[in-house]
Design an enzyme around this catalytic site. Structure first.
Site, PDB file in Angstrom:
ATOM      1  N   LYS A  93       0.864  -1.178   0.000  1.00 18.28           N
ATOM      2  CA  LYS A  93       0.000   0.000   0.000  1.00 18.28           C
ATOM      3  C   LYS A  93       0.901   1.229   0.000  1.00 18.28           C
ATOM      4  O   LYS A  93       2.049   1.155   0.430  1.00 18.28           O
ATOM      5  CB  LYS A  93      -0.852  -0.014   1.280  1.00 18.28           C
ATOM      6  CG  LYS A  93      -2.094   0.827   1.220  1.00 18.28           C
ATOM      7  CD  LYS A  93      -3.280   0.061   0.692  1.00 18.28           C
ATOM      8  CE  LYS A  93      -4.504   0.971   0.651  1.00 18.28           C
ATOM      9  NZ  LYS A  93      -5.684   0.277   0.163  1.00 18.28           N
ATOM     10  N   GLY A 193     -19.440   7.632   5.533  1.00 19.29           N
ATOM     11  CA  GLY A 193     -18.485   7.878   4.446  1.00 19.29           C
ATOM     12  C   GLY A 193     -19.138   7.508   3.132  1.00 19.29           C
ATOM     13  O   GLY A 193     -19.286   6.337   2.799  1.00 19.29           O
ATOM     14  N   GLY A 195     -18.228   8.203  -0.101  1.00 22.87           N
ATOM     15  CA  GLY A 195     -17.343   8.498  -1.219  1.00 22.87           C
ATOM     16  C   GLY A 195     -17.596   7.519  -2.344  1.00 22.87           C
ATOM     17  O   GLY A 195     -18.735   7.100  -2.593  1.00 22.87           O
ATOM     18  N   VAL A 197     -16.961   4.291  -2.754  1.00 23.55           N
ATOM     19  CA  VAL A 197     -17.575   3.010  -2.387  1.00 23.55           C
ATOM     20  C   VAL A 197     -18.917   3.239  -1.692  1.00 23.55           C
ATOM     21  O   VAL A 197     -19.928   2.602  -2.030  1.00 23.55           O
ATOM     22  CB  VAL A 197     -16.651   2.186  -1.452  1.00 23.55           C
ATOM     23  CG1 VAL A 197     -17.293   0.856  -1.116  1.00 23.55           C
ATOM     24  CG2 VAL A 197     -15.291   1.976  -2.090  1.00 23.55           C
TER      25      VAL A 197
HETATM   26  P1  NAD Z   1     -13.370   8.104  -0.847  1.00 23.09           P
HETATM   27  O1  NAD Z   1     -12.266   9.045  -0.549  1.00 23.09           O
HETATM   28  O2  NAD Z   1     -13.993   8.162  -2.191  1.00 23.09           O
HETATM   29  O3  NAD Z   1     -14.533   8.297   0.229  1.00 23.09           O
HETATM   30  C1  NAD Z   1     -14.319   8.408   1.590  1.00 23.09           C
HETATM   31  C2  NAD Z   1     -15.454   9.265   2.132  1.00 23.09           C
HETATM   32  O4  NAD Z   1     -15.390   9.271   3.549  1.00 23.09           O
HETATM   33  C3  NAD Z   1     -15.389  10.718   1.672  1.00 23.09           C
HETATM   34  O5  NAD Z   1     -16.654  11.125   1.176  1.00 23.09           O
HETATM   35  C4  NAD Z   1     -15.012  11.474   2.945  1.00 23.09           C
HETATM   36  O6  NAD Z   1     -15.522  12.778   2.979  1.00 23.09           O
HETATM   37  C5  NAD Z   1     -15.629  10.594   4.004  1.00 23.09           C
HETATM   38  N1  NAD Z   1     -15.033  10.739   5.340  1.00 23.09           N
HETATM   39  C6  NAD Z   1     -13.742  10.909   5.684  1.00 23.09           C
HETATM   40  N2  NAD Z   1     -13.622  10.995   7.032  1.00 23.09           N
HETATM   41  C7  NAD Z   1     -14.864  10.861   7.531  1.00 23.09           C
HETATM   42  C8  NAD Z   1     -15.395  10.857   8.850  1.00 23.09           C
HETATM   43  N3  NAD Z   1     -14.614  11.013   9.917  1.00 23.09           N
HETATM   44  N4  NAD Z   1     -16.724  10.699   8.990  1.00 23.09           N
HETATM   45  C9  NAD Z   1     -17.549  10.545   7.920  1.00 23.09           C
HETATM   46  N5  NAD Z   1     -17.095  10.537   6.652  1.00 23.09           N
HETATM   47  C10 NAD Z   1     -15.780  10.701   6.453  1.00 23.09           C
HETATM   48  O7  NAD Z   1     -12.830   6.639  -0.512  1.00 23.09           O
HETATM   49  P2  NAD Z   1     -13.395   5.252  -1.018  1.00 23.09           P
HETATM   50  O8  NAD Z   1     -12.610   4.828  -2.203  1.00 23.09           O
HETATM   51  O9  NAD Z   1     -14.882   5.308  -1.088  1.00 23.09           O
HETATM   52  O10 NAD Z   1     -12.964   4.284   0.163  1.00 23.09           O
HETATM   53  C11 NAD Z   1     -13.673   4.260   1.406  1.00 23.09           C
HETATM   54  C12 NAD Z   1     -13.030   3.255   2.351  1.00 23.09           C
HETATM   55  O11 NAD Z   1     -13.048   1.960   1.770  1.00 23.09           O
HETATM   56  C13 NAD Z   1     -11.552   3.531   2.669  1.00 23.09           C
HETATM   57  O12 NAD Z   1     -11.266   3.126   3.974  1.00 23.09           O
HETATM   58  C14 NAD Z   1     -10.813   2.633   1.701  1.00 23.09           C
HETATM   59  O13 NAD Z   1      -9.514   2.296   2.151  1.00 23.09           O
HETATM   60  C15 NAD Z   1     -11.727   1.436   1.681  1.00 23.09           C
HETATM   61  N6  NAD Z   1     -11.617   0.637   0.479  1.00 23.09           N
HETATM   62  C16 NAD Z   1     -11.835   1.199  -0.735  1.00 23.09           C
HETATM   63  C17 NAD Z   1     -11.739   0.410  -1.870  1.00 23.09           C
HETATM   64  C18 NAD Z   1     -12.026   0.979  -3.228  1.00 23.09           C
HETATM   65  O14 NAD Z   1     -12.219   0.193  -4.181  1.00 23.09           O
HETATM   66  N7  NAD Z   1     -12.102   2.292  -3.388  1.00 23.09           N
HETATM   67  C19 NAD Z   1     -11.398  -0.946  -1.760  1.00 23.09           C
HETATM   68  C20 NAD Z   1     -11.215  -1.490  -0.485  1.00 23.09           C
HETATM   69  C21 NAD Z   1     -11.317  -0.691   0.632  1.00 23.09           C
END
Ligand code: NAD
Length: 364
Positions: A93, A193, A195, A197
């Protein structure tokens, strides 16, 4: 409780590393470039099963020690995620220190690509929090060791929708195990959150007839997603109300002694990596409270399965089929956990570690 192997704690700059420490990692690379302002760390945890594949996260860490801690924990999690998903990949990572909304430039991402290239394929990158497919395009200009590039460029595109689908499968399996039915209609689900996902998960949940609560630090995002899917906005603390299912989809470590104490739910099933601040202590505390925990590295593997298709040359349909398998694997983990009187996290970890040890033994 079974004999869980945890590494010793280590400290750097006062930060406790808990279950991830340097002595457990094969390689940790610090990247620094004054011209672009790039400050990044690449963690390669274990390459027994294959090259270390894991996304790059861009986050405004308060201290460099927090970034180190994050990359060590995340890269370790990737090792087990790849293993339990049956992929021939190791765990790695990267984190870039900075505000993705303000500090990210094409030049910075290209410089990061040069650092990835310098590792000659031991580490392969992809998207994570704060990083999108355009950024991967910039990285691709400097290295071939990148996945999650846009479909138009021959890649598999944004992995997030597949991640969300896998989380939905894991959540349904948890509901099946807990309630005797995987029908989520009428279930009250908190998605923290929203975002990449989180939003797709909200879509699946609303289509399934669940009552969806959403929480994010950005008000504009909440309004947008609420309007699109008819979800209810929940501002601030997510642990001050009752729901059936808690889906952490922001950052890690939201499950700790304080939040477990206040958490009023039957199931935890979300996308965030490293949801348990301490995987043994907090896994046990959830179990003792009767809350079923769907292991994060198992149910959020869809994105990894999807980006792996860029290397293994299988297609989107096959990636989705493999992601759907998360449902059955989750059920198997819940049953093993009950039979062996261990937490679901420990049961999943055991299967993942066994596969790595078997491959190691075959080689020796
Ligand atoms: P992203 O950056 O698109 O979304 C994250 C969201 O969380 C954002 O909207 C942000 O504003 C919000 N956020 C941050 N801190 C916060 C808090 N304290 N309270 C509430 N909301 C908060 O990220 P993503 O790609 O959607 O990933 C989300 C999670 O899933 C991460 O932990 C990531 O490591 C994990 N993940 C993602 C993937 C992927 O395919 N993108 C795969 C496996 C795991």
């Amino acid at each position: 409780m079974n004999d869980l192997k945890l590494t010793d704690s280590a400290t750097v700059d006062g930060a406790v590393f808990g279950s991830a420490s340097f002595k457990d990692h094969e390689q940790v690379v610090f990247c620094n470039d004054r011209d672009t302002g790039l400050k990044a760390i690449i963690g390669i945890h274990n390459t027994t099963l294959g090259p270390a594949l894991g996304g790059t996260r861009m986050w405004k860490y308060e201290r460099e020690a927090d970034a180190i801690r994050d990359v060590l924990r995340l890269s370790r999690g990737m090792t087990f995620k790849a293993s339990i998903s049956g992929l021939n990949l190791g765990g790695g990572k990267a984190v870039i220190i900075g505000d993705s909304r303000k500090d990210k430039t094409d030049a910075l991402m290209q410089k990061f690509g040069e650092y990835v290239n310098s590792l000659s394929g031991r580490y392969i990158t992809a998207e994570d929090v704060g990083i999108n497919t355009h950024d991967m395009e910039m990285v691709k200009l400097k290295t071939d060791h990148v996945t999650g590039i846009p479909v138009e460029m021959g890649g598999s595109g944004d992995p997030s929708p597949v991640t969300a689908y896998g989380v939905f499968m894991g959540m349904k399996a948890a509901a099946h195990y807990k309630y005797g039915s995987d029908d989520l209609a009428g279930k009250r689900v908190m998605v923290q959150g929203i975002g990449h996902v989180g939003e797709t998960l909200v879509k699946h949940l609303s289509e399934a007839g669940a009552e969806v609560l959403i929480n994010d630090i950005h008000r504009d995002r909440m309004e947008e997603v609420a309007a699109k899917y008819g979800a209810s906005i929940h501002e601030g603390d997510v642990f001050n109300t009752h729901y059936d299912i808690y889906a952490p989809c922001a950052l890690g470590a939201t499950i700790n002694p304080d939040t477990i104490n206040r958490l009023s739910a039957d199931i935890v099933a979300g996308a965030a990596n490293n949801q348990l601040a301490d995987e043994v202590r907090d896994g046990l505390a959830l179990q003792n409270k009767g809350i079923l925990y769907a292991p994060d590295f198992l149910i959020n593997a869809g994105g990894l399965i999807n980006v792996y298709s860029e290397i293994a040359k299988y297609d989107r349909a096959e990636a989705l089929r493999r992601t759907e398998e998360i449902y059955n694997t989750s059920l198997q983990i819940f049953r093993t956990s009950e039979l062996e009187q261990i937490t679901p996290h420990a049961a999943a970890l055991k299967i993942a570690e066994d596969r790595i040890n078997q491959v190691k033994a075959q080689r020796n």
